[in-house]
Scaffold this motif. Structure first.
Motif: not given
Ligand code: S3P
Length: 172
Positions: A7-15, A76-85, A139-142
């Motif tokens: 996980t992580g923001f767009m452009g952090t290299g997940k893919t 590789s999760c989309g950058g917003g995935l972890i933030c949604h309920p 969220y990313y901190q989780q």
């Protein structure tokens, strides 16, 4: 092996990292956005434009539920995935979560030549990145672990993750 979620923001290299990591581990790689695009027969930007973000988040969560029922995947999760309920609970229950980090300026340099991320197709993308990073940080901190991709290559980041997975005996 439990799934490994990046996980992580767009452009952090997940893919990029996910591809390398899955090869090194000999595990299947799943790039969630690519699969959602293939299923919908549309690019993410068109899904957002035609159906709205809510629709995309619902498709994303449905797909995560499928993945969470499996094992041995590098995802590789989309950058917003972890933030949604609900999504954090699904991630935690089915795998180990690695949050990739980079500064707003590095993210901006990495993403500025692309137009496939609807949330960043705005007049001032750097400002938007900064705002979203602040909002999303809790969220990313989780995640179970954070990996800073600023100064290291994707290969090195993959090796760090493998060392962690071995230390905690998630992989042999
Ligand atoms: C998003 C990130 C994108 C994609 C969509 C929304 C986000 O994935 O899921 O554009 O909310 O951060 P990447 O992080 O793989 O670019």
């Amino acid at each position: 092996m439990k799934n490994v979620y990046l996980t992580g923001f767009m452009g952090t290299g997940k893919t990029t990292l996910g591809e390398i990591l899955s090869r090194k581990l000999g595990r299947e790689f799943v790039e969630m956005d690519r699969v959602i695009e293939a299923r919908e027969g549309k690019k993410i930007t068109d899904i957002f434009a035609e159906r709205g973000e809510r629709y995309f988040r619902n498709r994303e969560q449905e797909f995560l539920k499928e993945l969470a029922a499996k094992t041995d995947l590098v995802v590789s999760c989309g950058g917003g995935l972890i933030c949604h309920p609900g999504n954090l609970t699904l991630l935690k229950a089915s795998g180990r979560i690695f949050s990739l980090k980079a500064s707003s300026s590095t993210i901006y340099e990495r993403i500025k030549k692309y137009t496939h991320r609807p949330l960043l197709n705005v007049v001032d993308p750097l400002k938007r990145i900064e705002e979203l990073l602040v909002k999303r940080e809790p969220y990313y901190q989780q995640a179970d672990y954070a990996i800073n991709t600023e100064q290291i290559s994707p290969q090195e980041a993959a090796d760090k993750i493998i060392a962690i997975l071995k230390a905690e005996k998630t992989v042999a």
